[in-house]
Scaffold this active site. Structure first.
Site, short mmCIF file in Angstrom:
data_model
loop_
_atom_site.label_atom_id
_atom_site.label_comp_id
_atom_site.label_asym_id
_atom_site.label_seq_id
_atom_site.Cartn_x
_atom_site.Cartn_y
_atom_site.Cartn_z
N SER A 36 -8.46 13.59 15.57
CA SER A 36 -7.84 14.29 14.46
C SER A 36 -6.35 14.40 14.75
CB SER A 36 -8.45 15.69 14.31
OG SER A 36 -7.79 16.40 13.28
N GLN A 169 -0.43 -9.79 -1.40
CA GLN A 169 -1.45 -9.52 -0.39
C GLN A 169 -2.84 -9.93 -0.83
OE1 GLN A 169 0.39 -7.30 -2.09
NE2 GLN A 169 -0.65 -5.31 -2.31
N ASP A 253 8.24 -5.85 -5.19
CA ASP A 253 7.97 -5.56 -6.59
C ASP A 253 9.26 -5.30 -7.36
OD1 ASP A 253 5.22 -5.78 -6.20
OD2 ASP A 253 5.01 -3.68 -5.65
#
Length: 304
Positions: A36, A169, A253
């Site tokens: 964690s 991708q 992009d």
């Protein structure tokens, strides 16, 4: 003219761990790994290729029409499109799914652990092009669900709409034959340098052979700019120098948004590339794929 932007819409959750993963993971105990991490910094970004490209194209003054699939948690994304004046008539919302989400945790050594849930994106093929919105004369097929990308290519070719193939991708999802079929149907192909080498390896085609089948092939090279292939001719368009890059997420992009903006206005690929390099340079100086502005950028000057 409007541009059909086919691709994904996603939420990106970015977390920064103020430590090192290497110091927390014990190699001898990997068989019982149970960790964690306390993260002090977290942000949520709007993302996905269609969302990012639509954002950039709208900033430039274009009229994007994103075609994507979102889930039950996508209302805030729809509200964002509304606020930006982006036509969302072809965004399909599925009530029993979540919008695609990436959970990214980065440590102090810039190592990353990412979990990606495709959610509604995996069902993007249920969103079918029945009729193009008025004014759409150009399109891009960017990373999305596999079946959706195959169907978009088929539909756009049948409608005789010129379009850009941007495998990104998603390239690894397709066979060489499928990629060659994409290229045969497309008007332009754009990839980064890594994707370009993978495309060559998968298809068995050289850059020159790919360029011979389309109006143009663009290979972006990051800090080195980009190469434009038109037939047998290759031209290098240098990048814009950046003094303090912050986050490369979404730069590709942003570049593609500029490409579409120029193409719909009849610009040469070199003019499109110069604008693309400038827009990507703006993006890289801000965190997240949709937080940059183009204030002060003389867009018309790139057409000279």
């Amino acid at each position: 003219m409007a541009v059909l932007v086919c691709g994904s819409i996603a939420f990106d959750t970015i977390m920064n761990f103020q430590g090192s993963f290497a110091q927390q993971i014990l190699p001898a105990q990997l068989h019982i790994l149970n960790l964690s991490f306390l993260v002090n910094d977290m942000r949520k970004d709007y993302g996905g290729c269609a969302g990012n490209i639509a954002y950039g194209l709208r900033l430039l003054g274009g009229q994007p029409v994103p075609m994507a699939t979102i889930g039950q948690d996508g209302n805030e994304y729809l509200a964002r499109f509304d606020a930006q004046g982006i036509d969302r008539s072809l965004v399909l919302q599925l009530p029993d799914s979540y919008t695609a989400q990436a959970m990214i945790m980065t440590d102090m050594d810039n190592n990353q652990i990412t979990a990606f849930h495709p959610g509604a994106m995996a069902m993007a093929h249920h969103n079918v092009i029945e009729e193009l919105p008025e004014g759409v004369q150009l399109a891009i097929v960017s990373p999305d669900g596999r079946d959706a990308m195959l169907e978009r290519a088929e539909q756009l070719a049948a409608m005789q709409v010129p379009w850009v193939f941007d495998p990104g991708q998603a390239l690894s999802m397709f066979s060489g034959k499928e990629l060659r079929d994409f290229i045969a149907k497309a008007s332009w192909v754009t990839v980064n340098d890594y994707e370009g080498q993978l495309l060559v390896e998968r298809t068995g085609l050289s850059f020159r052979e790919i360029a011979a089948q389309v109006k143009g092939l663009i290979v972006t090279l990051g800090a080195q700019g980009c190469d434009i292939w038109i037939g047998d001719e290759k031209e290098r368009v240098p990048a814009v120098e950046i003094e303090a890059p912050v986050d490369p997420t979404g730069c590709g992009d942003a570049w593609r948004a500029a490409l579409l903006y120029g193409l719909e206005r009849g610009w040469t690929l070199a003019q499109c590339a110069r604008l693309g390099n400038a827009v990507a340079a703006r993006k890289i100086t801000t965190h997240g794929p949709q937080n940059y502005t183009l204030e002060g950028l003389d867009i018309a000057a790139f057409a000279a």
